[in-house]
Scaffold this active site. Structure first.
Site, short mmCIF file in Angstrom:
data_model
loop_
_atom_site.label_atom_id
_atom_site.label_comp_id
_atom_site.label_asym_id
_atom_site.label_seq_id
_atom_site.Cartn_x
_atom_site.Cartn_y
_atom_site.Cartn_z
N HIS A 1 -8.40 3.25 3.86
CA HIS A 1 -8.63 3.99 5.11
C HIS A 1 -10.11 4.15 5.48
CE1 HIS A 1 -4.49 5.21 4.58
NE2 HIS A 1 -4.51 5.96 5.66
N GLU B 1 -6.05 9.70 9.48
CA GLU B 1 -4.74 9.78 10.13
C GLU B 1 -4.61 11.00 11.04
OE1 GLU B 1 -1.40 8.92 7.69
OE2 GLU B 1 -2.35 7.19 6.78
N ASP C 1 0.87 -1.18 0.00
CA ASP C 1 0.00 0.00 0.00
C ASP C 1 0.90 1.22 0.00
OD1 ASP C 1 -2.55 1.34 0.22
OD2 ASP C 1 -1.99 1.83 2.27
N SER C 2 0.31 2.39 -0.23
CA SER C 2 1.10 3.63 -0.16
C SER C 2 1.60 3.89 1.26
CB SER C 2 0.24 4.80 -0.63
OG SER C 2 -0.94 4.85 0.14
N CYS D 1 -11.35 2.70 -0.50
CA CYS D 1 -9.98 3.10 -0.13
C CYS D 1 -9.70 2.45 1.21
CB CYS D 1 -9.89 4.62 -0.03
SG CYS D 1 -8.35 5.20 0.70
N CYS E 1 -3.90 -1.65 -1.93
CA CYS E 1 -4.21 -0.27 -2.29
C CYS E 1 -5.17 -0.21 -3.48
CB CYS E 1 -2.90 0.44 -2.64
SG CYS E 1 -3.10 2.13 -3.13
N1 DGL Z 1 -4.39 3.31 0.31
C1 DGL Z 1 -4.85 4.09 -0.81
C2 DGL Z 1 -6.06 3.43 -1.50
O1 DGL Z 1 -6.60 2.42 -1.04
C3 DGL Z 1 -5.19 5.50 -0.42
C4 DGL Z 1 -4.13 6.29 0.27
C5 DGL Z 1 -3.32 7.20 -0.64
O2 DGL Z 1 -3.89 8.09 -1.31
O3 DGL Z 1 -2.11 7.02 -0.66
O4 DGL Z 1 -6.47 3.92 -2.51
#
Ligand code: DGL
Length: 260
Positions: A185, A152, A11-12, A183, A74
């Site tokens: 989060h 966050e 993931d990012s 997403c 992600c």
């Molecule tokens: N984890 C990324 C997703 O599921 C979102 C977070 C980011 O923008 O880096 O799309």
């Protein structure tokens, strides 16, 4: 690569830990390597070429680690990079959007809403993947650029509840039968979202995703038969302290996080 090889997650940043957390509940014995690309986050506002480049670099890293599969936790990478990388590696790839689309489209729904990052929405990946299985399905995707930072605790210049409520109001005008939290989060915003809409309206793809991964690993003869708890190793491309700090809302990491 064999059935005892580890499974990569990427993931990012910390968001993919929400998928890992669901995964651990059903597959506690698999060895895991998690990679958070903190150097390049957020992915949500990056170009497709950038996301493909980041994703390839991470998959090359996992290739060297000898993984049997990689979970693209992600949504943004699944939307923008999966198609370009899918035929380049000798291990299984599980992209969240493509892996969940069949199950979601088979639910008794005619209208589906999607909350996601700008990159995911612009790609149209959810609409494309869902309508592959149910062409008549109506899909509305809405980008929520502030929601990752809200989870966050990073946004100071907006009112989180107002922002969430206004996106939800915009979505409710479409009268969705279900809304996908597209997403990593966003499932953590359910306590706020459910102040304004019923819990049953929302789909957390992580639950569907981990069931899919388990059944595909089984069919592919790749489930680890070990009865003992799997190892976990964590890697980041920058800021290990920041990763540990923000991971707490998603997952309990009780070991060193490695910088690569
Ligand atoms: N984890 C990324 C997703 O599921 C979102 C977070 C980011 O923008 O880096 O799309």
């Amino acid at each position: 690569m064999n059935i005892n090889s580890p499974i990569g997650f990427f993931d990012s940043g910390v968001g993919g830990l929400s998928v890992l957390s669901s995964f651990r509940k059903i597959l506690p014995n698999e060895d895991i390597i998690y990679y958070g690309d903190l150097k390049n986050l957020p992915y949500g506002d990056k170009s497709q070429a950038q996301i493909i480049g980041f994703s390839k670099k991470i998959l090359d890293f996992f290739e060297k680690k000898g993984v049997k599969a990689v979970v693209i936790a992600c949504n943004t990478s699944s939307a923008l990079a999966y198609e370009s990388v899918k035929d380049h590696y000798g291990f299984k790839l599980y992209p969240v959007i493509q892996s969940c689309a069949k199950v979601i489209s088979s639910m008794s729904v005619n209208r589906i809403g999607v909350f996601a990052t700008q990159g995911t929405v612009t790609s149209g990946a959810y609409t494309r993947e869902l309508t592959k299985y149910k062409p008549d399905l109506k899909v509305k995707e809405i980008a929520c650029p502030h929601w990752v930072s809200i989870v966050e605790g990073l946004n100071s210049d907006i009112n989180p509840e107002e922002d969430i409520k206004s996106k939800l109001e915009e979505m409710m005008e479409f009268s969705p039968d279900k809304i996908i939290l597209g997403c990593t989060h966003y499932p953590y915003l359910l306590p706020v979202l459910t102040k304004f809409a019923p819990k049953e309206l929302f789909i957390n793809p992580a639950d569907i995703f981990v069931d899919y991964i388990k059944s595909d690993l089984r069919v592919s003869g790749l489930l680890n038969p070990s009865a003992s708890e799997g190892n976990e190793n964590f890697y980041v491309s920058a800021n290990p302290e920041n990763f540990i700090e923000h991971s707490k809302i998603f997952y309990n990491i009780d070991k060193q996080v490695n910088l690569v």
